[in-house]
Scaffold this active site. Structure first.
Site, PDB file in Angstrom:
ATOM      1  N   ASN A  77      -0.278 -31.424  78.478  1.00  0.00           N
ATOM      2  CA  ASN A  77      -0.160 -30.239  79.337  1.00  0.00           C
ATOM      3  C   ASN A  77      -0.759 -28.986  78.676  1.00  0.00           C
ATOM      4  O   ASN A  77      -1.052 -28.998  77.493  1.00  0.00           O
ATOM      5  CB  ASN A  77       1.324 -30.010  79.662  1.00  0.00           C
ATOM      6  CG  ASN A  77       1.530 -28.972  80.740  1.00  0.00           C
ATOM      7  OD1 ASN A  77       0.687 -28.791  81.618  1.00  0.00           O
ATOM      8  ND2 ASN A  77       2.655 -28.267  80.670  1.00  0.00           N
ATOM      9  N   GLY A 135      14.441 -19.533  83.162  1.00  0.00           N
ATOM     10  CA  GLY A 135      13.444 -20.604  83.147  1.00  0.00           C
ATOM     11  C   GLY A 135      13.841 -21.800  82.318  1.00  0.00           C
ATOM     12  O   GLY A 135      13.038 -22.662  82.047  1.00  0.00           O
ATOM     13  N   HIS A 163      18.952 -35.792  76.414  1.00  0.00           N
ATOM     14  CA  HIS A 163      18.913 -37.254  76.435  1.00  0.00           C
ATOM     15  C   HIS A 163      20.309 -37.858  76.546  1.00  0.00           C
ATOM     16  O   HIS A 163      20.460 -39.056  76.548  1.00  0.00           O
ATOM     17  CB  HIS A 163      18.224 -37.774  75.188  1.00  0.00           C
ATOM     18  CG  HIS A 163      16.860 -37.200  75.010  1.00  0.00           C
ATOM     19  ND1 HIS A 163      15.867 -37.412  75.923  1.00  0.00           N
ATOM     20  CD2 HIS A 163      16.344 -36.409  74.054  1.00  0.00           C
ATOM     21  CE1 HIS A 163      14.776 -36.774  75.533  1.00  0.00           C
ATOM     22  NE2 HIS A 163      15.045 -36.152  74.412  1.00  0.00           N
ATOM     23  N   ASP A 192      10.013 -26.514  76.072  1.00  0.00           N
ATOM     24  CA  ASP A 192       8.924 -25.574  76.409  1.00  0.00           C
ATOM     25  C   ASP A 192       7.530 -26.194  76.512  1.00  0.00           C
ATOM     26  O   ASP A 192       6.553 -25.465  76.596  1.00  0.00           O
ATOM     27  CB  ASP A 192       8.856 -24.404  75.399  1.00  0.00           C
ATOM     28  CG  ASP A 192       9.839 -23.306  75.759  1.00  0.00           C
ATOM     29  OD1 ASP A 192      10.452 -23.398  76.840  1.00  0.00           O
ATOM     30  OD2 ASP A 192      10.003 -22.375  74.955  1.00  0.00           O
TER      31      ASP A 192
HETATM   32  P1  GTP Z   1      12.830 -26.748  78.737  1.00  0.00           P
HETATM   33  O1  GTP Z   1      13.357 -27.228  80.063  1.00  0.00           O
HETATM   34  O2  GTP Z   1      13.437 -25.467  78.295  1.00  0.00           O
HETATM   35  O3  GTP Z   1      12.842 -27.795  77.671  1.00  0.00           O
HETATM   36  O4  GTP Z   1      11.263 -26.374  78.931  1.00  0.00           O
HETATM   37  P2  GTP Z   1      10.182 -27.134  79.804  1.00  0.00           P
HETATM   38  O5  GTP Z   1       9.598 -28.244  79.039  1.00  0.00           O
HETATM   39  O6  GTP Z   1      10.727 -27.452  81.151  1.00  0.00           O
HETATM   40  O7  GTP Z   1       9.042 -26.019  79.894  1.00  0.00           O
HETATM   41  P3  GTP Z   1       8.791 -24.982  81.068  1.00  0.00           P
HETATM   42  O8  GTP Z   1       8.226 -25.665  82.265  1.00  0.00           O
HETATM   43  O9  GTP Z   1       9.974 -24.137  81.249  1.00  0.00           O
HETATM   44  O10 GTP Z   1       7.576 -24.173  80.416  1.00  0.00           O
HETATM   45  C1  GTP Z   1       7.702 -23.490  79.184  1.00  0.00           C
HETATM   46  C2  GTP Z   1       6.678 -22.381  79.104  1.00  0.00           C
HETATM   47  O11 GTP Z   1       5.359 -22.904  79.068  1.00  0.00           O
HETATM   48  C3  GTP Z   1       6.718 -21.419  80.295  1.00  0.00           C
HETATM   49  O12 GTP Z   1       6.514 -20.116  79.833  1.00  0.00           O
HETATM   50  C4  GTP Z   1       5.573 -21.889  81.152  1.00  0.00           C
HETATM   51  O13 GTP Z   1       5.033 -20.845  81.935  1.00  0.00           O
HETATM   52  C5  GTP Z   1       4.574 -22.360  80.109  1.00  0.00           C
HETATM   53  N1  GTP Z   1       3.701 -23.414  80.650  1.00  0.00           N
HETATM   54  C6  GTP Z   1       4.083 -24.568  81.227  1.00  0.00           C
HETATM   55  N2  GTP Z   1       3.014 -25.284  81.632  1.00  0.00           N
HETATM   56  C7  GTP Z   1       1.918 -24.567  81.293  1.00  0.00           C
HETATM   57  C8  GTP Z   1       0.503 -24.772  81.451  1.00  0.00           C
HETATM   58  O14 GTP Z   1       0.004 -25.778  81.999  1.00  0.00           O
HETATM   59  N3  GTP Z   1      -0.323 -23.810  80.959  1.00  0.00           N
HETATM   60  C9  GTP Z   1       0.166 -22.687  80.353  1.00  0.00           C
HETATM   61  N4  GTP Z   1      -0.720 -21.810  79.905  1.00  0.00           N
HETATM   62  N5  GTP Z   1       1.489 -22.468  80.197  1.00  0.00           N
HETATM   63  C10 GTP Z   1       2.343 -23.376  80.657  1.00  0.00           C
HETATM   64 MG    MG Z   2      12.690 -27.427  81.872  1.00  0.00          MG
END
Ligand code: GTP
Ligand code: MG
Length: 370
Positions: free
Chosen positions: A187, A112, A137, A90
């Protein structure tokens, strides 16, 4: 006895205790020569460090089959960097890739959550970058066991509102062990609770020190949501890749890695592979692990049919007789017969290796009864 000291374990493994201490330190455990490990931890460690107490070692036929000669310097041409995005759950790995590609990969994922390793090619100012999205991993571990590396640069995503988390540390350890260049992407800087300085501070503990603090790690504050800092991140990737002088010989039989694979009801086994050397063509024989076949069709990351794929290009291929494991090395021999022989030898040797490993496990038990 249930416990063994680092000192005794090192002696039995015929290595310096410092090697073990360093290894444990990198895994986040502080120990000294006198620290004791339990039976299980010591056994695991010994195996991880490839300690083999079986006196005469059997020849590793699979490794031999996968051996590859170096391509002459005159055959090498520049190739795009292969970049993987790693980080805690996340923290925004998929969102970041999404922002980079400016598409909506996340919308296609159930809930997602990343289901597969996706591979995409992005073109920036005429320069290509291959991105891999990594849900776990496991594939990387498999690749390393084969002595293969899939990536040149790891983008370590750390959410600015959450900081360094367990999987962040895991990702750092994996990247370091594989000798991959790390670029930190902090991020979610759009969030009011974002704290960039805290993330920088936390990462110094893992020897990732920003340039403005006298270190050599590139830190890129970004927001996958507002796209702030994305261009800078891409520039930094291209800059890093330039320094690495990545090259490969496109004019030889193809060789590379399986990124992901599955059984498709209609199409049969489908494998996403990353070509690392040479060029793979439709019609080429292919062998990977216990699977073999002939490339029947190839699709690029946009789902377009392609006839060939050169170094650093990810493609989905059809034509294997079975679903290979992620992380396995694929080769493309001259003939179908060789491809089949490769797969058959692989099956036979894997079975024997399993027996050997069981023996190894049993003899590790001896370590403690001596
Ligand atoms: P997994 O694949 O499940 O490990 O997650 P991930 O690392 O790919 O994260 P993902 O891109 O699914 O984002 C997780 C959450 O964070 C989502 O609800 C996104 O909308 C939120 N998110 C990601 N990037 C940003 C950002 O730059 N700003 C904000 N405010 N929220 C973000
Ligand atoms: Mg992801």
């Amino acid at each position: 006895p249930e416990m063994i000291s680092i000192h005794d374990l090192a002696e039995k493994m015929k290595i310096q205790p410092s090697v073990i201490i360093k290894k444990l330190f990198l895994a986040g455990k502080m120990v000294t020569v006198n620290s004791e490990l339990d039976f299980e931890a010591a056994g695991e460690l010994a195996m991880e460090m490839n300690f083999d107490p079986v006196p005469e070692e059997k020849e590793d036929v699979i490794a031999k089959m996968l051996e590859d000669s170096e391509d002459g310097a005159e055959t090498l041409v520049p190739r795009p960097p292969v970049v993987c995005v790693m980080g805690h759950v996340d923290h925004g790995k998929t969102s970041l890739l999404d922002a980079i590609r400016d598409t909506h990969v996340i919308d296609r994922e159930a809930g997602g959550i990343t289901q597969h390793i996706g591979a995409y090619v992005v073109t920036i100012n005429g320069q290509k970058i291959t991105f891999l999205d990594t849900p776990g991993h496991e594939a990387f571990t498999a690749m390393r066991m084969r002595g293969a590396n899939s990536t040149d640069i790891a983008i370590l995503v750390v959410a600015a509102d959450d900081g360094v988390m367990p999987q962040t540390v895991e990702a750092i350890n994996h990247a370091k062990a594989a000798g991959i260049e790390i670029i930190v992407a902090i991020n979610k800087i759009d969030k009011p609770s974002a704290n960039i300085e805290r993330v920088k501070q936390e990462l110094t503990e893992y020897e990732l020190i920003p340039e403005d603090w006298g270190g050599s790690t590139i830190f890129c504050p970004v927001s996958a949501h507002t796209h702030e800092g994305i261009d800078n991140l891409l520039e930094m990737i291209l800059l890093t890749s330039e320094v690495l002088e990545l090259k490969a010989n496109p004019n030889r039989r193809a060789r590379g890695l399986v990124i992901e694979a599955e059984l498709d009801k209609g199409k049969g086994p489908v494998a996403t592979v990353l070509v690392q050397k040479g060029t793979l063509h439709v019609g080429d024989p292919i062998a990977v692990g216990s699977c073999h076949g002939k490339v029947r069709a190839m699709m690029d990351d946009n789902g377009r049919r392609v006839k060939e794929a050169g170094p650093s290009k990810p493609v989905e291929i059809l034509g294997l007789n079975d679903v290979p494991n992620a992380g396995e090395i694929f080769v493309s021999p001259e003939t179908d017969k060789e491809a089949r022989a490769f797969a058959e030898t692989y099956v036979k040797e894997s079975r024997e290796k399993l027996i050997e490993d069981t023996k190894l496990k049993m003899s590790l038990d001896d370590l403690y009864s001596q």
